[in-house]
Design a protein around this motif. Structure first.
Motif, PDB file in Angstrom:
ATOM      1  N   ALA A 107    -101.302 -96.131  -8.213  1.00 28.92           N
ATOM      2  CA  ALA A 107    -102.317 -97.107  -7.790  1.00 28.92           C
ATOM      3  C   ALA A 107    -102.802 -96.795  -6.378  1.00 28.92           C
ATOM      4  O   ALA A 107    -104.008 -96.793  -6.105  1.00 28.92           O
ATOM      5  CB  ALA A 107    -101.757 -98.522  -7.863  1.00 28.92           C
ATOM      6  N   ALA A 108    -101.844 -96.508  -5.472  1.00 22.58           N
ATOM      7  CA  ALA A 108    -102.235 -96.159  -4.103  1.00 22.58           C
ATOM      8  C   ALA A 108    -103.083 -94.893  -4.097  1.00 22.58           C
ATOM      9  O   ALA A 108    -104.063 -94.793  -3.362  1.00 22.58           O
ATOM     10  CB  ALA A 108    -101.000 -95.968  -3.227  1.00 22.58           C
ATOM     11  N   ALA A 109    -102.721 -93.944  -4.972  1.00 25.03           N
ATOM     12  CA  ALA A 109    -103.479 -92.690  -5.049  1.00 25.03           C
ATOM     13  C   ALA A 109    -104.903 -92.941  -5.540  1.00 25.03           C
ATOM     14  O   ALA A 109    -105.852 -92.341  -5.042  1.00 25.03           O
ATOM     15  CB  ALA A 109    -102.764 -91.696  -5.954  1.00 25.03           C
ATOM     16  N   VAL A 110    -105.056 -93.858  -6.512  1.00 29.31           N
ATOM     17  CA  VAL A 110    -106.395 -94.180  -7.021  1.00 29.31           C
ATOM     18  C   VAL A 110    -107.267 -94.704  -5.878  1.00 29.31           C
ATOM     19  O   VAL A 110    -108.425 -94.313  -5.722  1.00 29.31           O
ATOM     20  CB  VAL A 110    -106.320 -95.235  -8.154  1.00 29.31           C
ATOM     21  CG1 VAL A 110    -107.703 -95.806  -8.455  1.00 29.31           C
ATOM     22  CG2 VAL A 110    -105.726 -94.611  -9.409  1.00 29.31           C
ATOM     23  N   LEU A 111    -106.674 -95.549  -5.048  1.00 28.24           N
ATOM     24  CA  LEU A 111    -107.435 -96.106  -3.919  1.00 28.24           C
ATOM     25  C   LEU A 111    -107.860 -95.006  -2.940  1.00 28.24           C
ATOM     26  O   LEU A 111    -109.038 -94.888  -2.600  1.00 28.24           O
ATOM     27  CB  LEU A 111    -106.595 -97.159  -3.188  1.00 28.24           C
ATOM     28  CG  LEU A 111    -107.226 -97.716  -1.910  1.00 28.24           C
ATOM     29  CD1 LEU A 111    -108.386 -98.646  -2.233  1.00 28.24           C
ATOM     30  CD2 LEU A 111    -106.206 -98.442  -1.055  1.00 28.24           C
ATOM     31  N   THR A 112    -106.892 -94.179  -2.504  1.00 20.41           N
ATOM     32  CA  THR A 112    -107.226 -93.230  -1.443  1.00 20.41           C
ATOM     33  C   THR A 112    -108.081 -92.073  -1.944  1.00 20.41           C
ATOM     34  O   THR A 112    -108.831 -91.493  -1.185  1.00 20.41           O
ATOM     35  CB  THR A 112    -105.967 -92.660  -0.761  1.00 20.41           C
ATOM     36  OG1 THR A 112    -105.128 -92.087  -1.755  1.00 20.41           O
ATOM     37  CG2 THR A 112    -105.209 -93.743  -0.022  1.00 20.41           C
ATOM     38  N   VAL A 113    -107.969 -91.766  -3.224  1.00 17.96           N
ATOM     39  CA  VAL A 113    -108.715 -90.624  -3.730  1.00 17.96           C
ATOM     40  C   VAL A 113    -110.200 -90.974  -3.915  1.00 17.96           C
ATOM     41  O   VAL A 113    -111.065 -90.104  -3.936  1.00 17.96           O
ATOM     42  CB  VAL A 113    -108.062 -90.099  -5.030  1.00 17.96           C
ATOM     43  CG1 VAL A 113    -108.722 -90.683  -6.263  1.00 17.96           C
ATOM     44  CG2 VAL A 113    -108.096 -88.592  -5.087  1.00 17.96           C
ATOM     45  N   THR A 114    -110.488 -92.277  -4.012  1.00 15.84           N
ATOM     46  CA  THR A 114    -111.875 -92.671  -4.233  1.00 15.84           C
ATOM     47  C   THR A 114    -112.510 -93.324  -3.013  1.00 15.84           C
ATOM     48  O   THR A 114    -113.651 -93.772  -3.077  1.00 15.84           O
ATOM     49  CB  THR A 114    -111.982 -93.672  -5.411  1.00 15.84           C
ATOM     50  OG1 THR A 114    -111.161 -94.808  -5.117  1.00 15.84           O
ATOM     51  CG2 THR A 114    -111.553 -93.039  -6.707  1.00 15.84           C
ATOM     52  N   THR A 115    -111.767 -93.418  -1.916  1.00 15.23           N
ATOM     53  CA  THR A 115    -112.307 -94.086  -0.742  1.00 15.23           C
ATOM     54  C   THR A 115    -112.229 -93.172   0.474  1.00 15.23           C
ATOM     55  O   THR A 115    -111.149 -92.745   0.846  1.00 15.23           O
ATOM     56  CB  THR A 115    -111.507 -95.374  -0.435  1.00 15.23           C
ATOM     57  OG1 THR A 115    -111.232 -96.028  -1.660  1.00 15.23           O
ATOM     58  CG2 THR A 115    -112.272 -96.287   0.488  1.00 15.23           C
ATOM     59  N   PRO A 116    -113.375 -92.855   1.105  1.00 12.79           N
ATOM     60  CA  PRO A 116    -113.328 -92.045   2.309  1.00 12.79           C
ATOM     61  C   PRO A 116    -112.584 -92.808   3.409  1.00 12.79           C
ATOM     62  O   PRO A 116    -112.654 -94.041   3.452  1.00 12.79           O
ATOM     63  CB  PRO A 116    -114.796 -91.871   2.705  1.00 12.79           C
ATOM     64  CG  PRO A 116    -115.605 -92.454   1.617  1.00 12.79           C
ATOM     65  CD  PRO A 116    -114.735 -93.286   0.752  1.00 12.79           C
ATOM     66  N   VAL A 117    -111.894 -92.068   4.271  1.00 11.53           N
ATOM     67  CA  VAL A 117    -111.108 -92.726   5.321  1.00 11.53           C
ATOM     68  C   VAL A 117    -111.974 -93.669   6.156  1.00 11.53           C
ATOM     69  O   VAL A 117    -111.561 -94.768   6.515  1.00 11.53           O
ATOM     70  CB  VAL A 117    -110.427 -91.685   6.230  1.00 11.53           C
ATOM     71  CG1 VAL A 117    -109.693 -92.367   7.360  1.00 11.53           C
ATOM     72  CG2 VAL A 117    -109.450 -90.860   5.419  1.00 11.53           C
ATOM     73  N   GLN A 118    -113.206 -93.230   6.436  1.00 12.69           N
ATOM     74  CA  GLN A 118    -114.072 -94.083   7.250  1.00 12.69           C
ATOM     75  C   GLN A 118    -114.318 -95.427   6.591  1.00 12.69           C
ATOM     76  O   GLN A 118    -114.371 -96.463   7.244  1.00 12.69           O
ATOM     77  CB  GLN A 118    -115.403 -93.382   7.536  1.00 12.69           C
ATOM     78  CG  GLN A 118    -115.281 -92.117   8.358  1.00 12.69           C
ATOM     79  CD  GLN A 118    -114.670 -92.348   9.718  1.00 12.69           C
ATOM     80  OE1 GLN A 118    -114.984 -93.316  10.390  1.00 12.69           O
ATOM     81  NE2 GLN A 118    -113.765 -91.475  10.121  1.00 12.69           N
ATOM     82  N   ALA A 119    -114.467 -95.419   5.258  1.00 11.97           N
ATOM     83  CA  ALA A 119    -114.686 -96.670   4.536  1.00 11.97           C
ATOM     84  C   ALA A 119    -113.430 -97.526   4.583  1.00 11.97           C
ATOM     85  O   ALA A 119    -113.496 -98.756   4.738  1.00 11.97           O
ATOM     86  CB  ALA A 119    -115.087 -96.382   3.090  1.00 11.97           C
ATOM     87  N   LEU A 120    -112.271 -96.869   4.455  1.00  8.31           N
ATOM     88  CA  LEU A 120    -111.000 -97.598   4.579  1.00  8.31           C
ATOM     89  C   LEU A 120    -110.911 -98.256   5.951  1.00  8.31           C
ATOM     90  O   LEU A 120    -110.505 -99.417   6.077  1.00  8.31           O
ATOM     91  CB  LEU A 120    -109.820 -96.631   4.413  1.00  8.31           C
ATOM     92  CG  LEU A 120    -109.276 -96.396   3.008  1.00  8.31           C
ATOM     93  CD1 LEU A 120    -108.120 -95.410   3.070  1.00  8.31           C
ATOM     94  CD2 LEU A 120    -108.801 -97.697   2.402  1.00  8.31           C
TER      95      LEU A 120
END
Lengths: 207, 204, 240
Positions: A107-120
């Motif tokens: 689940a954490a991987a799904v989040l980070t793989v689809t969200t650029p760090v800047q957006a995070l």
């Protein structure tokens, strides 16, 4: 410094439905998985949830290899935990515990793989804005998180270098000589990072 | 890397406002605590709370960074774990961990880092001789009172153990923690030697 | 034109266990106005300390440093917004996993709108020919590409002065050439330390630092000559 087994995979650009899902929803998903892993009591439910998460991950187009890589790092721990739990509490419970951890990881991987760090970062800034009144500085908070995520592979790499060098030299008798380089490297790296931030005018308190 | 004093650190004699250097240290030590959980731990006892290098990393963060920054670093780690990053021991994450027997330990970590850091700052300021011994004492005091105290409480609340049983469940962690604290104190002394201004900023 | 003034600057650091602090830089007074300034000297001579003074990474123990009237300790934010700093090792400088994100990070302070920030970051990457590599991990880039990226991230916020601490030391010949050409095309005032004497010869002015003091200040050809004589007269002493 080399790249190390990435527990939290980097952003992979794409246009999948998961990429287009709003950040708060993805964040909620991760949080829900964390919570669910302690509520679910049937290992088959856990297995189903894990299958759904893997499906979501593959839907992003990041590929099986990245999925395997992000799971690979926790396998030694999971194998150990699984074995002990099996022996102590039996197969189904062991399976449930191991599967639930995998759910969280994917689940954490799904989040980070689809969200650029800047957006995070923007997300964290938005989330922490209410705390501004209490003296919090959302930008610096977000920056600290970004630096932490960026440092994880480096530190994990430093730890595994220690294992390698111990192997190369033959088992080191003195534990201090064995682990000290990791911590010296860590502090030096932290200092360097701090200098780099300072030189670029990042991370200084706002006046 | 140079050991020169940065301008920013001189401007803020106390921890009133953290500089970029502090941000770097907080973030990297938070990562250190997270990475320390990725090394396979040994689950202990029927409830399988694993022994990892985590307590070593937590206490070391305190001994090196001092109370305020150590609390921020370990607190950040805990927060990100709650938020869903799989960085708790055994790759776990989420608020749900508060419902498990590990809850006491998780809550104790930031507090123990703060306590050992607060004590360490006093040690570094006041002593030159026997630093390792004093730092070990600071680490041990924080570990026993906070980590084991809250750990036992966690077993009592979440596993419904009575005090004796909770105490016994927590007991297997003492030998490991003592060894880890010895190690933490020795490493901390070396780090303070290598980076003399990391905790106590000197005035020339 | 920029004016950087160092007046009677000394830098000392306390050493654990030693009775007296160690002197890194002693009584330096300089006025730096030339477009291209090279700083040469042996390892540990005080070059880095001198450069770090210029954007407030190191504070003077005595004396003052000012950049266009802004004091480097009292007004450190203003000084840093004017003076960009490039480190020897780009990996210690790039804080984000990809080039795009690192450049965007630089811009976070000045551009709040994320769409605008993205567009500006692309423009910067484009200018340095890095757009194709924007989403690659910085660890997968070559040394030269990384150094260019570090440069791009610093120049994204448009500083008036660019300080580079041995930027070519970790680069091979081809990448040195690339860096040299890129630097030559910049309108910023450049102050750079280097072991590459060829690079130093192209400057308008060169400083030779030895043992914490400026031992020569003048034309680059004479400076290199002076440095050569210095190295020949005094065999390396190891830990200095």
């Amino acid at each position: 410094m080399r790249r190390h087994g990435v527990l939290i995979p980097n952003y992979v650009p794409g246009d999948s439905i998961v990429h287009r899902t709003p950040l708060w929803l993805k964040f909620l998903l991760v949080a829900a998985c964390g919570l669910a892993s302690f509520l679910v009591v049937d290992w088959m439910v856990s297995a189903a949830v894990l299958a759904v998460m893997c499906g979501l991950f593959l839907l992003t187009g990041a590929g099986v290899e990245r999925l395997a890589r992000s799971v690979w790092l926790v396998t030694p721990i999971l194998a150990a935990i699984g074995a002990v739990q099996w022996w102590q509490l039996g197969g189904p419970t062991a399976a449930r515990i191991v599967l639930n951890v995998l759910v969280c990881v994917v689940a954490a991987a799904v989040l980070t793989v689809t969200t650029p760090v800047q957006a995070l970062l923007d997300g964290v800034v938005a989330l922490s804005r209410p705390f501004k009144r209490l003296g919090a500085d959302p930008e610096r908070f977000a920056l600290t998180i970004a630096i932490m995520l960026r440092s994880l592979p480096f530190i994990a790499g430093a730890f595994s270098d220690v294992r390698d060098s111990a192997r190369a030299r033959g088992l080191e008798r003195n534990p201090r000589a064995l682990v000290l380089p990791v911590f010296i490297t860590t502090v030096a790296y932290a200092r360097q990072t701090g200098d780099a931030l300072a030189a670029r005018g990042l991370g200084e308190p706002a006046d | 890397m140079s050991s020169t004093e940065t301008a920013s650190s001189r401007q803020t004699p106390n921890r009133a406002r953290w500089t970029s250097t502090d941000i770097g240290l907080i973030a990297v030590f938070a990562a250190l605590v997270a990475a320390s959980t990725q090394i396979p731990g040994i689950p202990v006892g029927a409830l399988g709370v694993p022994i990892t290098l985590q307590t070593l990393a937590v206490i070391l963060t305190g001994l090196v960074l001092g109370g305020g920054r150590a609390f921020a670093a370990v607190g950040l780690y805990t927060l990100l774990g709650f938020a869903g990053l799989p960085i708790f021991s055994g790759g776990r994450s989420g608020l749900g961990i508060l419902a498990t027997p590990s809850a006491g330990y998780i809550i104790a970590f930031p507090l123990a880092a703060a306590a050992s850091g607060w004590l360490a700052a006093i040690v570094i300021r006041r002593t030159v001789k026997y630093r390792a011994l004093f730092l070990f004492a600071a680490a041990m005091a924080s570990t026993i009172v906070i980590i084991h105290g809250l750990g036992v409480l966690g077993f009592m609340v979440n596993a419904k153990f009575d005090f004796t049983k909770a105490f016994l469940a927590d007991l297997p962690y003492y030998p490991g923690d003592t060894i880890k604290n010895v190690l933490a104190a020795i490493i901390a002394v070396s780090l303070h030697k290598a980076f003399p201004d990391i905790l106590v900023r000197r005035v020339k | 034109m920029n004016t950087i003034i160092l007046s009677e600057v000394s830098v000392r650091v306390a050493v654990d266990g030693a009775p007296a602090p160690k002197t890194l830089l002693q009584d330096v007074s300089l006025e730096l106005t030339e477009q291209r300034i090279a700083v040469i000297g042996a390892n540990g001579s005080g070059k880095s300390t001198l450069l770090r003074l210029l954007n407030g990474l190191v504070a003077p123990s005595e004396g003052t440093v000012s950049v266009n009237g802004a004091d480097s300790t009292r007004d450190v934010r203003r000084v840093r917004s004017k003076v960009g700093f490039v480190f020897t090792d780009p990996l210690s400088q790039l804080v984000m996993p990809t080039g795009r994100e690192d450049v965007e990070l630089s811009l976070r302070r000045s551009i709040k709108n994320s769409t605008e920030r993205r567009a500006r970051a692309e423009a910067v990457l484009e200018r340095f020919g890095l757009l194709d590599l924007a989403d690659q991990s910085i660890y997968e880039l070559s040394g030269g590409e990384r150094q260019l990226l570090a440069l791009a991230a610093v120049l994204a916020v448009n500083p008036a002065v660019l300080v580079l601490d041995e930027p070519s030391t970790l680069l091979d010949l081809r990448n040195r050439e690339l860096l040299r050409r890129t630097l030559a095309g910049l309108e910023q005032q450049i102050i750079m330390s280097t072991h590459d004497l060829g690079l130093a010869l192209e400057a308008d002015r060169a400083l030779v630092v030895d043992d914490g003091r400026i031992v020569f200040d003048g034309g680059p050809a004479d400076a290199v000559e002076h440095y050569r004589a210095l190295c020949a007269a005094e065999p390396a002493q190891g830990a200095r």
